[in-house]
Scaffold this active site. Structure first.
Site, PDB file in Angstrom:
ATOM      1  N   ARG A  94      27.738  15.711 -33.582  1.00 40.80           N
ATOM      2  CA  ARG A  94      29.086  15.567 -34.142  1.00 40.80           C
ATOM      3  C   ARG A  94      29.255  14.086 -34.480  1.00 40.80           C
ATOM      4  NH1 ARG A  94      33.028  18.628 -30.013  1.00 40.80           N
ATOM      5  NH2 ARG A  94      34.589  18.289 -31.610  1.00 40.80           N
TER       6      ARG A  94
ATOM      7  N   CYS B 108      27.036  17.106 -28.764  1.00 40.59           N
ATOM      8  CA  CYS B 108      27.697  17.975 -27.787  1.00 40.59           C
ATOM      9  C   CYS B 108      26.905  19.263 -27.722  1.00 40.59           C
ATOM     10  CB  CYS B 108      29.154  18.202 -28.139  1.00 40.59           C
ATOM     11  SG  CYS B 108      29.398  19.399 -29.407  1.00 40.59           S
TER      12      CYS B 108
ATOM     13  N   ARG C 273      38.366  22.513 -18.828  1.00 38.96           N
ATOM     14  CA  ARG C 273      38.686  21.385 -19.710  1.00 38.96           C
ATOM     15  C   ARG C 273      39.860  21.729 -20.630  1.00 38.96           C
ATOM     16  NH1 ARG C 273      34.480  20.149 -23.543  1.00 38.96           N
ATOM     17  NH2 ARG C 273      36.259  19.028 -24.308  1.00 38.96           N
TER      18      ARG C 273
ATOM     19  N   ASP D 263      37.831  26.572 -33.625  1.00 34.65           N
ATOM     20  CA  ASP D 263      38.034  26.754 -32.187  1.00 34.65           C
ATOM     21  C   ASP D 263      38.405  28.189 -31.804  1.00 34.65           C
ATOM     22  OD1 ASP D 263      37.392  24.225 -31.424  1.00 34.65           O
ATOM     23  OD2 ASP D 263      39.444  23.494 -31.252  1.00 34.65           O
TER      24      ASP D 263
ATOM     25  N   LYS E 172      46.259  20.684 -25.775  1.00 36.76           N
ATOM     26  CA  LYS E 172      45.303  19.657 -25.330  1.00 36.76           C
ATOM     27  C   LYS E 172      44.952  18.709 -26.466  1.00 36.76           C
ATOM     28  CE  LYS E 172      40.737  20.656 -25.127  1.00 36.76           C
ATOM     29  NZ  LYS E 172      39.976  19.664 -25.906  1.00 36.76           N
ATOM     30  N   ASN E 173      44.650  19.295 -27.625  1.00 36.75           N
ATOM     31  CA  ASN E 173      44.151  18.464 -28.732  1.00 36.75           C
ATOM     32  C   ASN E 173      45.235  17.573 -29.341  1.00 36.75           C
ATOM     33  OD1 ASN E 173      41.630  19.423 -28.374  1.00 36.75           O
ATOM     34  ND2 ASN E 173      41.642  20.851 -30.102  1.00 36.75           N
TER      35      ASN E 173
HETATM   36  C1  UD1 Z   1      36.845  19.859 -35.043  1.00 34.91           C
HETATM   37  C2  UD1 Z   1      37.972  20.665 -35.657  1.00 34.91           C
HETATM   38  C3  UD1 Z   1      39.142  20.603 -34.707  1.00 34.91           C
HETATM   39  C4  UD1 Z   1      38.672  21.100 -33.337  1.00 34.91           C
HETATM   40  C5  UD1 Z   1      37.473  20.280 -32.841  1.00 34.91           C
HETATM   41  C6  UD1 Z   1      36.908  20.738 -31.523  1.00 34.91           C
HETATM   42  C7  UD1 Z   1      38.319  20.931 -38.054  1.00 34.91           C
HETATM   43  C8  UD1 Z   1      38.572  20.267 -39.351  1.00 34.91           C
HETATM   44  N1  UD1 Z   1      38.274  20.147 -36.964  1.00 34.91           N
HETATM   45  O1  UD1 Z   1      37.381  18.551 -34.881  1.00 34.91           O
HETATM   46  O2  UD1 Z   1      40.213  21.389 -35.199  1.00 34.91           O
HETATM   47  O3  UD1 Z   1      39.682  21.025 -32.410  1.00 34.91           O
HETATM   48  O4  UD1 Z   1      36.445  20.374 -33.819  1.00 34.91           O
HETATM   49  O5  UD1 Z   1      36.346  21.977 -31.608  1.00 34.91           O
HETATM   50  O6  UD1 Z   1      38.193  22.122 -37.990  1.00 34.91           O
HETATM   51  N2  UD1 Z   1      32.503  14.525 -39.645  1.00 34.91           N
HETATM   52  C9  UD1 Z   1      31.593  13.631 -40.148  1.00 34.91           C
HETATM   53  N3  UD1 Z   1      31.689  12.330 -39.755  1.00 34.91           N
HETATM   54  C10 UD1 Z   1      32.669  11.891 -38.916  1.00 34.91           C
HETATM   55  C11 UD1 Z   1      33.612  12.822 -38.433  1.00 34.91           C
HETATM   56  C12 UD1 Z   1      33.497  14.151 -38.814  1.00 34.91           C
HETATM   57  O7  UD1 Z   1      30.696  13.973 -40.887  1.00 34.91           O
HETATM   58  O8  UD1 Z   1      32.720  10.690 -38.642  1.00 34.91           O
HETATM   59  C13 UD1 Z   1      32.404  15.937 -40.039  1.00 34.91           C
HETATM   60  C14 UD1 Z   1      32.127  16.831 -38.856  1.00 34.91           C
HETATM   61  O9  UD1 Z   1      30.758  16.941 -38.577  1.00 34.91           O
HETATM   62  C15 UD1 Z   1      32.753  18.132 -39.297  1.00 34.91           C
HETATM   63  C16 UD1 Z   1      33.941  17.703 -40.159  1.00 34.91           C
HETATM   64  O10 UD1 Z   1      33.655  16.359 -40.533  1.00 34.91           O
HETATM   65  O11 UD1 Z   1      31.852  18.851 -40.098  1.00 34.91           O
HETATM   66  C17 UD1 Z   1      35.275  17.779 -39.483  1.00 34.91           C
HETATM   67  O12 UD1 Z   1      35.291  16.819 -38.445  1.00 34.91           O
HETATM   68  P1  UD1 Z   1      36.468  16.622 -37.405  1.00 34.91           P
HETATM   69  O13 UD1 Z   1      37.686  17.339 -37.836  1.00 34.91           O
HETATM   70  O14 UD1 Z   1      36.605  15.192 -37.054  1.00 34.91           O
HETATM   71  O15 UD1 Z   1      35.845  17.288 -36.207  1.00 34.91           O
HETATM   72  P2  UD1 Z   1      36.408  17.284 -34.810  1.00 34.91           P
HETATM   73  O16 UD1 Z   1      37.297  16.155 -34.493  1.00 34.91           O
HETATM   74  O17 UD1 Z   1      35.223  17.523 -33.963  1.00 34.91           O
END
Ligand code: UD1
Length: 436
Positions: free
Chosen positions: A123, A118, A404, A312, A22-23
């Site tokens: 996030r 969420c 989902r 995850d 999915k991702n």
């Molecule tokens: C994360 C997981 C991903 C998982 C998804 C859903 C990691 C690195 N990523 O992805 O594998 O599929 O959750 O469960 O494990 N952050 C910021 N500012 C931003 C974007 C991110 O501060 O603009 C921080 C987030 O709060 C988090 C970290 O960066 O602590 C990693 O973010 P990111 O990988 O983008 O998170 P997701 O895409 O939600």
């Protein structure tokens, strides 16, 4: 509404097949917007998130056709005339925010709703926005929408360092950078398999990218991308979930085979922790074989960016730990408050204590079937796993979260000998109306 009824104590036998990721599918769909013409994606799971994102693409003008029986999705991006992703769709799924990079890359402008929080907390998307600005887009906020605009000559490109490394921001920035006027660099880029496969697809479409799979991604902007036919990779989180299911519900000594897998995408930390529990693991090229042990050993884990233990999979690991022969901890360093499943598991008699970003799980627990509520995708599947080892029946309510991200979970698990049924129920029924 639908619920899953799970009967505990029935052994998992035979084999399970893993669906497409999915991702990875979601960013691949966003990438299809960059190429005029029809992109065909294979091994796309039949999931609600895919249907939601298809609708997001349709708003912009793409013609999306799904063929569920062959797991194929075709996206005709000949006309992308409405560069907007509305709140009504983005609020259903955060990945819709990939429209920011895709629409900047294709149209030079975008109006995309901010996703908001969420179920397990905030996030942020600040890195996505700051990165786009560093690449030369102007970013304004207007009534909950991000309004992005590139200069008339196109996106200049630039350098941006992600701190922390983010999967979502890397994908969004890559979408914008491929068709920029100049070169761009993403420093501290994510190296999760989702990102790597997505970048490989961009490359196949004609994007010029160096450093795929490393922490530094270099882009040289190209005029336009070409549509392609591309096969999506297997879902690593579904694979990890099934491995945990086989470890806790498989018959000791009897191997369970998980097909259509990409074991390398799990990351070494998960594989190491899994083997330390004493569970037998044979890793093939496109399958793994899991043999449940007589006794599971407790193994503490800490979630980390790839190749660390995936966030995850931590909710599912909680259930595994409850069946181990001693206590252990789970620490989530990515999302420190992602523990909505703990009170629900508590309703099944699980003793687990949350302290900050850490949960301590007591081992040797006999869980009891109960009515429990899904709160988010991975929390829901942890409740199903708990149901497999609980005494009696567990009713997992509100499984729209589960739908989902897991395709026909009840069918897959039933085919492997387990008792898992989908039933409908009335969320607002009182005991009287239920009896009527
Ligand atoms: C994360 C997981 C991903 C998982 C998804 C859903 C990691 C690195 N990523 O992805 O594998 O599929 O959750 O469960 O494990 N952050 C910021 N500012 C931003 C974007 C991110 O501060 O603009 C921080 C987030 O709060 C988090 C970290 O960066 O602590 C990693 O973010 P990111 O990988 O983008 O998170 P997701 O895409 O939600």
């Amino acid at each position: 509404m639908d619920k899953l009824v799970v009967r505990g104590g029935v052994p998992l036998q035979g084999s399970l097949t893993v669906s497409g990721s999915k991702n990875t599918a979601l960013p691949l769909m966003a990438a299809a917007l960059l190429a005029e013409g029809t992109t065909t994606l294979q091994n796309i799971p039949n999931l609600k998130d895919i249907a939601t994102f298809s609708n997001v693409l349709r708003v912009s003008g793409a013609v999306v056709n799904a063929q569920p029986s062959t797991h194929t999705l075709s996206i005709d991006s000949s006309r992308i005339e409405y560069p907007e992703a509305p709140y009504e769709l983005v609020k259903k799924m955060r990945a819709s925010f990939y429209m920011l990079g895709a629409l900047i890359g294709r149209c030079g402008q975008a109006r995309v709703s901010l996703p908001g929080g969420c179920a397990w907390g905030p996030r942020p998307v600040d890195l996505h926005l700051k990165g786009m600005e560093a690449f030369g887009a102007s970013i304004d906020l207007d009534e909950g929408y991000v309004v992005a605009q590139t200069p008339s000559a196109g996106l200049p490109g630039g350098i941006y360092r992600l701190e922390p490394s983010s999967v979502g921001a890397t994908i969004n920035l890559a979408l914008a950078a491929t068709t920029a006027r100049g070169g761009s660099r993403i420093e501290n880029a994510a190296i999760e398999p989702d990102v790597v496969v997505f970048c490989e697809a961009l490359q196949a479409m004609g994007a010029k990218i160096e450093g795929i799979g490393t922490r530094t991604l270099e882009f040289e902007g190209v005029e336009a991308l070409q549509p392609i036919s591309f096969r999506n990779c297997p879902d690593r989180i579904e694979l990890g979930t099934f491995m945990i299911a086989a470890a806790i519900a498989g018959e000791p000594g009897q191997p369970v085979r998980l097909n259509n897998a990409e074991p390398a995408h799990l990351g070494q930390a998960f594989i190491d922790a899994f083997q330390q529990t004493g569970t037998g693991l044979t890793v093939g090229t496109d399958y793994v074989q899991v043999t449940a042990p007589e006794t599971l050993r407790p193994v503490s884990i800490e979630t980390e960016i790839y190749p660390g233990f995936p966030t995850d999979l931590q909710a599912q690991w909680t259930v595994l730990l409850s069946q181990a022969n001693g206590p252990a901890t789970i620490t989530d360093t990515i999302y420190g408050d992602r523990f909505a499943h703990i009170p629900e598991l508590g309703r099944m008699g699980m003793f687990a204590k949350v302290s900050g970003n850490q949960v301590t799980v007591e081992g040797n627990q006999q869980l009891q079937g109960a009515n429990v509520m899904s709160t988010d995708l991975r929390a829901s599947v942890s409740l199903v796993l708990a149901g497999l080892v609980a005494k009696g029946e567990t009713h997992v309510l509100r499984i729209y979260h589960l739908d989902r991200g897991y395709e026909r979970l009840e069918d897959k698990l039933s085919n492997a000998g387990l008792y898992v049924r989908r039933e409908q129920y009335d969320e607002f029924a009182t005991p009287e109306t239920e009896m009527a």
